[in-house]
Design a protein around this motif. Structure first.
Motif, PDB file in Angstrom:
ATOM      1  N   GLY A 103      42.182  47.717  45.535  1.00 52.72           N
ATOM      2  CA  GLY A 103      41.959  46.559  44.678  1.00 52.72           C
ATOM      3  C   GLY A 103      40.674  46.594  43.879  1.00 52.72           C
ATOM      4  O   GLY A 103      40.249  45.574  43.352  1.00 52.72           O
ATOM      5  N   ILE A 104      40.039  47.770  43.806  1.00 52.54           N
ATOM      6  CA  ILE A 104      38.815  47.871  43.017  1.00 52.54           C
ATOM      7  C   ILE A 104      39.186  48.207  41.579  1.00 52.54           C
ATOM      8  O   ILE A 104      39.972  49.128  41.347  1.00 52.54           O
ATOM      9  CB  ILE A 104      37.886  48.954  43.600  1.00 52.54           C
ATOM     10  N   ASN A 105      38.622  47.467  40.647  1.00 53.78           N
ATOM     11  CA  ASN A 105      38.908  47.712  39.233  1.00 53.78           C
ATOM     12  C   ASN A 105      38.080  48.906  38.772  1.00 53.78           C
ATOM     13  O   ASN A 105      36.872  48.797  38.602  1.00 53.78           O
ATOM     14  CB  ASN A 105      38.529  46.462  38.435  1.00 53.78           C
ATOM     15  N   THR A 151      34.113  48.902  37.251  1.00 55.88           N
ATOM     16  CA  THR A 151      33.100  49.461  38.142  1.00 55.88           C
ATOM     17  C   THR A 151      32.370  50.616  37.469  1.00 55.88           C
ATOM     18  O   THR A 151      31.137  50.701  37.501  1.00 55.88           O
ATOM     19  CB  THR A 151      33.775  49.936  39.440  1.00 55.88           C
ATOM     20  N   PHE A 210      45.216  48.125  40.225  1.00 51.93           N
ATOM     21  CA  PHE A 210      44.295  47.587  41.225  1.00 51.93           C
ATOM     22  C   PHE A 210      44.576  46.125  41.545  1.00 51.93           C
ATOM     23  O   PHE A 210      44.228  45.638  42.604  1.00 51.93           O
ATOM     24  CB  PHE A 210      42.855  47.773  40.763  1.00 51.93           C
ATOM     25  N   CYS A 222      46.730  45.198  44.801  1.00 51.37           N
ATOM     26  CA  CYS A 222      46.050  44.978  46.077  1.00 51.37           C
ATOM     27  C   CYS A 222      45.210  43.709  46.009  1.00 51.37           C
ATOM     28  O   CYS A 222      45.189  42.900  46.917  1.00 51.37           O
ATOM     29  CB  CYS A 222      45.179  46.178  46.426  1.00 51.37           C
ATOM     30  N   ASN A 277      36.125  43.291  46.854  1.00 45.90           N
ATOM     31  CA  ASN A 277      36.263  42.149  45.952  1.00 45.90           C
ATOM     32  C   ASN A 277      35.613  40.891  46.510  1.00 45.90           C
ATOM     33  O   ASN A 277      34.938  40.165  45.798  1.00 45.90           O
ATOM     34  CB  ASN A 277      37.734  41.912  45.626  1.00 45.90           C
TER      35      ASN A 277
END
Lengths: 305, 445, 287
Positions: free
Chosen positions: B330-332, B336, C88, C91, C121
């Motif tokens: 889930g890291i963009n 980043t 992304f 998730c 996040n």
């Protein structure tokens, strides 16, 4: 119109030279998936060898032009190929299979090294070469008296490039060396399991790429008449752009890309601005990579998860 | 380790022969390579060039390669030990992130007192300033290359943006260095975002080439946009940084107090104590510039050390390790990377503003690809991710030419070679001395 | 967001896959596959190599955009259409976590750091997008402590607490597999997708994997979607099995049903008629 045709001829000449260098990038990329950042320097070495060899031949008295050009080409191709081979052995082979940025950084180091090596060995001043081939063929004349012509040298460059490309395509498609090379391009590991000598094939790829770059170096030296130790950088970036534009990994792509870059540069200088002609190349590079990283003729890469 | 050494002992004799053979082959290859380029040199004569021979040079090159190859082969014969062991030790003990414990403070202490040390003169302080500029650039680029794993070959573009931002703001709007410093950083970061946004999704090696392209585009624009940037002549008479509003100079403009009068109430008694007199001295400006860049560099260092322990810093490192896994968590990736790029650019912008304030003059010549390559070399040779390594490499790079012209000539040659060797010997091990950003258990020592 | 097209989602389904088709050039890797995953259940996708199992996963987790099909995930009162989401976000927002067939850990980072990255996040918000964090705000420090506690919880579950400060790349293979599951769990998923989690594990390790997956389903109420070749895992813990062959769904149902389905047997062993009689007899005897 006449001006346009003249620029077309100039662009094709330049494009032929870029295409010769671009093949080296595209072959190496195809086979080991790395950008051979030092390839521009290899070309620069080819150009230096040309000046040295021409001057040497002048001293020993070999002045019959066709023979001189052939001898110089052979000398330059041999020694440049030796440099290409050595660079691969020292800087890339030990890094095969390691982190992807490692060979790239190593290549940048190699490029810095070679540039400074030539600078130290030969001095930083530009090296002139008196014109070897002179004269031109007038093609047409406009009402205002502007004559379109193709010089003998331009003719030689274009014909030699076409000849080399044909021979090279034959080599890749029809010979066992070409087969091993294409096999390695598909799957390095599988090729080695099937008995292809991968190390040798990769070495030969570098040797061939370097030899073609040497031809480009000899031609550019004759064409412009001056070189210095820094010419490899810009020519390298432009040829790389050509390879990317054509579709990196694809041989016809490199040829097409080289021609297009040569033409774009010639027309851009002629109709827009000479100052920004290098910007044109860089912009093409950026735009192609962003919007069509596979280039014109490249195969798409599927991301493996 | 011991077993390896023992096992290879019986072969020691053949080792020497094999090593000699390998070295002889390498020397032979070198001789072939050197023959045309070192054996013949082009010399200018009236109306063209002629050739001179220098076959001694070929022999020297071959001999150097023979010895070098022989030594490497012998070391390798002993189980790859010494080099790997030594570099491992050095990275762990000295160059790791956490090595600040001892070496770091000592270096900072030295840097702080340098201007008042007895041997310090104008020249040495000036040199220190140059080293610190590169240290700061190295630390800034380290965020991009060492932490986030993005190979940026056009870093100097942001340095240029910072330098020209300050120069233009100061010349057109009459703003002071201190007002422009943050603006230069912001402009450079904005450039980083604008340039980075479309290209940061590219694969690592493509990104490298594209950033190189951007660097060159910016330089060419600076070179040709005469009206705005002064073209090849650049911009001059850029104001120097003031000392809390007091300009440093023999005299000050109407209504301002020059520095030496500004601090006179404090400095005069001190000077009297040492039996001296307080007054204007040209070295004041040099020392003041030195302290500004020292402070800027230290801010860069503290900032990067801290941000590395924050979520964003960990995400940078995670992206360097595996982008696909990052996406699955889930890291963009784009944002980043963009943040790393922008922060790196910001520090280059600060450094650039300082550079133009120090020189009083900027021109496109200072922002060539070579400059980017030098900064990258500092980061790579310093051991990517290592703060102290960057200092050592920067000091080395700037100080070598001081030992003589010959050294200066060989400087980049050696740096190029060293980049290759570092990659071969420790391709990914450069970050192996890494200090975890967080621990569950107390460190066992 | 609520869909009306293909009828309402089954009330207890967390994931509904409708007519999923994925083509690569001329190759159809997944061909019109539909299935659903019930909440708090373990669903397995099995099938011979090249049946398109991992491609289904890659479509679910956003690495491929499906050629055709709808992938609806119900979470937090909303329905997320996964085929429309950027990788992304699947998730981050739909809360689908996954592991990889060829383990993808952050090798140079420690075990604990791997688990902290998984909570990126939440921590990013807590650190005020790094501003609060830079100045060491108390609220951020508390959030970080909570994240470490969560990591420690999962480290305890997978038995890696002692190795928390090891570099992940230095862990033995089995530990790496478990760490990857722990890392996926640290993202607080609603659906956990595991790509061959038992590959390369010894029997003892796969038994403890079974326990872990049951705990995830029963104590945490999380749906698990599994690709697996190890039948001792699949048959023992699955609530529902989907069988793919050449990209098509050829059977589905409870482990018992699937085990006896002739189509499945054919897919795994080939056409029975084609087998030489003695081999067919052997197989018969062995079953």
């Amino acid at each position: 119109m006449e001006y346009f045709v003249q620029q077309l001829i100039n662009g094709l000449t330049l494009g032929a030279i870029y295409a010769l260098i671009a093949i080296g990038y595209t072959m190496v990329y195809g086979i080991i998936g790395m950008i051979n950042f030092a390839h521009g320097e290899i070309y620069m070495i080819g150009a230096f060898l040309a000046v040295i060899a021409f001057t040497g031949l002048g001293i020993i008295g070999l002045t019959w032009v066709p023979a001189a050009i052939i001898v110089v080409l052979l000398i330059a191709m041999f020694f440049t190929a030796a440099y290409g081979w050595t660079v691969e052995r020292i800087a890339y082979r030990p890094l095969r299979g390691s982190h992807r940025l490692a060979p790239l950084i190593s290549a940048i180091g190699m490029s810095i090294f070679l540039q400074n090596y030539v600078q130290i060995a030969q001095g930083a001043k530009i090296k002139p070469l008196p014109p070897v081939v002179q004269g031109n063929i007038p093609l047409m004349e406009s009402a205002s008296g502007f004559t379109v012509s193709i010089s003998y040298l331009q003719l030689i460059i274009i014909l030699l490039t076409v000849g080399l490309m044909l021979g090279f395509t034959y080599l890749i498609q029809r010979t066992s060396l070409g087969r091993s090379q294409r096999a390695c391009e598909q799957d390095l590991k599988m090729a080695s399991l099937l008995g292809v000598d991968v190390d040798r094939t990769i070495s030969l790829t570098f040797v061939m790429g370097a030899a073609l770059a040497a031809v480009a170096g000899v031609m550019i030296t004759m064409y412009y008449g001056v070189i210095d130790f820094f010419i490899g950088f810009l020519a390298g970036v432009k040829a790389f752009t050509a390879a990317v534009l054509g579709g990196i990994g694809s041989l016809p792509g490199a040829m097409l890309g080289g021609l297009l870059i040569g033409l774009i540069e010639a027309f851009w200088s002629a109709y827009f601005s000479v100052e920004y002609k290098d910007v044109a190349t860089f912009v093409i590079l950026v735009v192609v990579l962003i919007f069509r990283p596979t280039g014109l003729l490249g195969r798409p890469e599927v991301e493996k998860v | 380790m011991a077993t390896v050494t023992e096992a290879s002992t019986p072969h020691r004799g053949t080792d020497v022969i094999t090593a000699a053979k390998e070295a002889a082959i390498a020397a032979g290859v070198m001789a072939v390579l050197a023959l045309p380029l070192i054996g013949f040199i082009l010399v200018d004569v009236a109306g063209g060039v002629t050739l001179r021979t220098r076959f001694g040079g070929v022999l020297t090159a071959a001999a150097i390669v023979f010895v070098g190859r022989f030594v490497i082969a012998m070391l390798r014969g002993r189980g790859a030990g010494p080099i790997a062991h030594l570099t491992g030790l050095v990275t762990r003990r000295v160059a790791g992130w956490g090595a600040g414990r001892f070496v770091g403070p000592a270096l900072v202490g030295f840097a702080v007192v340098l201007p008042v040390l007895p041997f310090s003169d104008r020249y040495i302080i000036d040199l220190g300033t140059s080293v610190l500029i590169y240290v700061m650039l190295g630390w800034g680029l380290n965020v991009v290359v060492g932490l986030a794993g993005l190979l940026d070959l056009g870093y100097v573009a942001f340095y240029a943006v910072g330098a020209y931002s300050f120069a233009l703001l100061a010349l057109h709007f009459d703003l002071s260095f201190w007002a422009c410093l943050p603006l230069a950083g912001v402009f450079a970061a904005l450039f980083g975002i604008i340039l980075g946004f479309p290209v940061l999704r590219l694969r690592g090696d493509y990104l490298a080439i594209v950033t190189l392209g951007f660097g060159e585009i910016i330089r060419i624009v600076l070179l040709n946009w005469q009206d705005f940037t002064g073209g090849p002549n650049g911009l001059s008479s850029i104001p120097r940084p003031s000392f809390f509003g007091a300009p440093i100079g023999r005299s000050a403009p109407e209504g301002q107090t020059p520095f030496h009068e500004f601090v006179a109430p404090v400095m005069e008694p001190i000077a009297a104590l040492f039996g001296g007199e307080w007054g204007f001295d040209a070295i004041h400006r040099i020392v003041w510039l030195y302290y500004i860049i020292l402070a800027l560099a230290l801010v860069t260092n503290v900032f990067t050390l801290r941000i590395r322990r924050l979520p964003v810093g960990r995400a940078w490192e995670a992206l360097r390790e595996d982008e696909i896994a990052c996406r699955s968590l889930g890291i963009n990736p784009t944002n980043t990377k963009l943040s790393a790029f922008a922060i790196g650019a910001m520090f280059a912008g600060f450094a650039g503003a300082f550079f133009s304030a120090r020189q009083g003059f900027v021109s496109p010549e200072s922002f060539t690809y070579i400059e980017s390559a030098v900064i990258l070399a500092i980061v790579v040779l310093g051991g990517m991710g290592s703060q102290i390594g960057v200092v050592v490499a920067a000091a080395f790079l700037i100080l070598i030419p001081e030992f003589g012209r010959d050294f200066a000539q060989y400087r980049m040659l050696l740096f190029g070679l060293a980049m290759v060797l570092v990659m071969i010997w420790r391709p990914q091990g450069l970050v192996s001395g890494r200090e975890p950003s967080v621990r569950l258990h107390a460190e066992r020592r | 967001m609520q869909d009306a097209a293909h009828g309402a989602l089954a009330p207890d389904a967390i994931l509904t896959v409708d007519h999923l088709t994925m083509r690569f050039g001329g190759l159809t890797a997944v061909d019109d596959v539909s299935f659903s995953v019930r909440d708090r259940s373990i669903t397995s996708i099995i099938g011979p190599n090249g049946a398109g199992k991992t491609t289904v996963f890659n479509c679910l987790t956003g690495f491929y955009k499906p050629t055709i099909g709808r992938l609806a995930l119900r979470h937090g009162g909303a329905v997320h259409l996964l085929e429309r989401m950027e990788g992304f976000r699947i998730c981050k927002e739909a809360r689908v976590a996954r592991t990889f067939q060829n383990i993808r850990l952050f090798g140079a980072m420690t075990v604990l750091e791997n688990l902290m990255v998984a909570q990126h996040n939440r921590l990013m918000v807590a650190s005020g997008f790094s501003l609060l964090g830079l100045f060491g705000a108390a609220s951020f420090r508390a959030a970080e402590r909570a994240a470490i506690d969560k990591a420690r919880f999962w480290l305890d579950r997978v038995g890696l607490t002692d190795r928390a400060d090891w570099e992940a790349g230095n862990l033995p293979y089995g530990d790496q597999r478990r760490l990857e599951i722990a890392r996926a769990m640290c993202t607080d998923p609603a659906l956990l997708c595991l790509d061959e989690p038992a590959a390369g594990l010894n029997p003892r390790e796969s038994a403890s994997l079974n326990d872990l997956l049951r705990t995830i389903r029963d104590s945490h109420g999380i749906a698990v979607l599994l690709i697996e070749h190890d039948m001792s895992v699949v048959m023992e813990i699955s609530d529902h099995i989907i069988v793919l062959d050449y990209g098509r769904k050829i059977a589905s149902g409870s482990p018992e049903n699937v085990r006896n389905d002739p189509a499945v047997i054919r897919a795994y062993l080939g056409e029975e008629e084609a087998l030489p009689p003695e081999i067919a007899a052997d197989l018969e005897g062995g079953r």
